[in-house]
Design a protein around this motif. Structure first.
Motif, PDB file in Angstrom:
ATOM      1  N   THR A  41     -15.198  23.831   7.818  1.00 30.88           N
ATOM      2  CA  THR A  41     -15.742  23.084   6.676  1.00 30.88           C
ATOM      3  C   THR A  41     -14.679  22.251   5.968  1.00 30.88           C
ATOM      4  N   GLY A  42     -13.466  22.224   6.517  1.00 31.28           N
ATOM      5  CA  GLY A  42     -12.415  21.391   5.943  1.00 31.28           C
ATOM      6  C   GLY A  42     -11.733  21.965   4.726  1.00 31.28           C
ATOM      7  N   LYS A  43     -11.897  23.268   4.492  1.00 27.47           N
ATOM      8  CA  LYS A  43     -11.306  23.883   3.308  1.00 27.47           C
ATOM      9  C   LYS A  43      -9.949  24.534   3.580  1.00 27.47           C
ATOM     10  N   LEU A  44      -9.555  24.620   4.845  1.00 28.22           N
ATOM     11  CA  LEU A  44      -8.368  25.390   5.206  1.00 28.22           C
ATOM     12  C   LEU A  44      -7.826  24.903   6.546  1.00 28.22           C
ATOM     13  N   LEU A  45      -6.532  25.041   6.731  1.00 26.53           N
ATOM     14  CA  LEU A  45      -5.904  24.866   8.034  1.00 26.53           C
ATOM     15  C   LEU A  45      -5.249  26.184   8.423  1.00 26.53           C
ATOM     16  N   ILE A  46      -5.262  26.493   9.699  1.00 28.40           N
ATOM     17  CA  ILE A  46      -4.657  27.732  10.181  1.00 28.40           C
ATOM     18  C   ILE A  46      -3.663  27.409  11.284  1.00 28.40           C
ATOM     19  N   TYR A  47      -2.481  27.976  11.169  1.00 33.67           N
ATOM     20  CA  TYR A  47      -1.488  27.933  12.239  1.00 33.67           C
ATOM     21  C   TYR A  47      -1.066  29.359  12.551  1.00 33.67           C
ATOM     22  N   TYR A  48      -0.849  29.612  13.829  1.00 27.62           N
ATOM     23  CA  TYR A  48      -0.348  30.917  14.271  1.00 27.62           C
ATOM     24  C   TYR A  48       1.143  30.795  14.543  1.00 27.62           C
ATOM     25  N   PHE A  49       1.903  31.781  14.085  1.00 26.24           N
ATOM     26  CA  PHE A  49       3.360  31.742  14.215  1.00 26.24           C
ATOM     27  C   PHE A  49       3.857  32.889  15.084  1.00 26.24           C
ATOM     28  N   ASP A  50       4.827  32.577  15.925  1.00 23.17           N
ATOM     29  CA  ASP A  50       5.471  33.612  16.735  1.00 23.17           C
ATOM     30  C   ASP A  50       6.688  32.989  17.405  1.00 23.17           C
ATOM     31  N   GLY A  51       7.520  33.833  17.977  1.00 30.73           N
ATOM     32  CA  GLY A  51       8.687  33.349  18.688  1.00 30.73           C
ATOM     33  C   GLY A  51       8.737  33.891  20.101  1.00 30.73           C
ATOM     34  N   SER A  52       9.450  33.175  20.959  1.00 27.35           N
ATOM     35  CA  SER A  52       9.630  33.633  22.331  1.00 27.35           C
ATOM     36  C   SER A  52      10.986  33.168  22.826  1.00 27.35           C
ATOM     37  N   GLY A  53      11.555  33.923  23.769  1.00 28.25           N
ATOM     38  CA  GLY A  53      12.866  33.596  24.304  1.00 28.25           C
ATOM     39  C   GLY A  53      12.788  33.130  25.745  1.00 28.25           C
ATOM     40  N   PHE A  54      13.694  32.227  26.124  1.00 23.69           N
ATOM     41  CA  PHE A  54      13.735  31.676  27.469  1.00 23.69           C
ATOM     42  C   PHE A  54      15.151  31.817  28.025  1.00 23.69           C
ATOM     43  N   THR A  55      15.258  32.322  29.252  1.00 25.79           N
ATOM     44  CA  THR A  55      16.537  32.438  29.934  1.00 25.79           C
ATOM     45  C   THR A  55      16.383  31.880  31.346  1.00 25.79           C
ATOM     46  N   THR A  56      17.472  31.912  32.124  1.00 27.07           N
ATOM     47  CA  THR A  56      17.412  31.390  33.484  1.00 27.07           C
ATOM     48  C   THR A  56      16.842  32.391  34.474  1.00 27.07           C
ATOM     49  N   THR A  57      16.409  33.546  34.009  1.00 27.22           N
ATOM     50  CA  THR A  57      15.704  34.477  34.883  1.00 27.22           C
ATOM     51  C   THR A  57      14.276  33.977  35.045  1.00 27.22           C
TER      52      THR A  57
END
Length: 203
Positions: free
Chosen positions: A30-46
């Motif tokens: 209805t245009g009353k709110l915005l939602i974002y989801y937050f999280d982190g992740s790691g990247f390696t050469t494996t």
């Protein structure tokens, strides 16, 4: 064998959160709110490649070596809008605060015009519940950003987890694992194209 946290969480809290999110997404519609989801992740050469195809008699080798770790802290909406903050090194409360400060700085201008609040949904990791992190809530609220914490052991309720899996298991090419620099460049390239070349359809 699949790992699961279902036996550790409170099923009533989990179901209640699903109802809360359903209501919150009605407010988005209805245009009353915005939602974002937050999280982190790691990247390696494996390499994170669970399976693959090869010709009979052919051996496919994946190069791998110990490397630095590229950590990405991300904000993602269900319409594939996003904001990413990369960290080389340890992710702690100051790193999470820096990511939120950068996101808030980007959102503040839009909030000044629309007055539509932005709810960021995140888990209860210690870096998100530290005093230093929680003391920043008032500053972020001035930019229109509020926090909503998920119940413990409920990663299924954070759709950005799907994004990390897509990047690691589908979108990164094999040659991304040749070196740390190659991997970093490829990860950042995928992130830059998320919402355009790379998209996720959420049900």
């Amino acid at each position: 064998m699949c790992k699961s946290l279902k036996d550790k969480r409170n099923p009533m809290d989990f179901e209640r959160e699903k109802e809360i999110q359903a209501f919150l997404h009605q407010q988005v519609a209805t245009g009353k709110l915005l939602i974002y989801y937050f999280d982190g992740s790691g990247f390696t050469t494996t390499p994170c490649v669970p399976y693959g195809w090869q010709k009979r008699g052919e051996t496919r080798r994946l190069p791998t070596a110990h490397s630095k770790r590229l950590n990405v802290l991300g904000f993602m909406s269900l319409d594939n809008d996003s904001f990413f903050h990369a960290v080389e090194g340890r992710v702690d409360s100051p790193a999470a605060i820096a990511a939120f400060d950068a996101f808030a700085a980007r959102y503040a201008e839009a909030f000044a015009q629309t007055k539509i609040p932005c709810l960021v949904i995140l888990d209860n990791a210690p870096i998100h519940t530290s005093k230093a992190f929680l003391d920043k809530r008032d500053d972020w609220m001035l930019a229109g950003i509020c926090l909503h914490f998920l119940p413990t052991y409920s990663p299924e309720l954070n759709p950005i987890e799907i994004l990390w899996r897509k990047i690691k298991y589908e979108w990164l090419p094999l040659d991304a694992y040749k070196s740390y620099q190659d991997m970093k460049e490829q990860v950042l390239a995928v992130l830059a194209e998320f919402g355009k070349k790379y998209t996720i359809t959420f049900g």
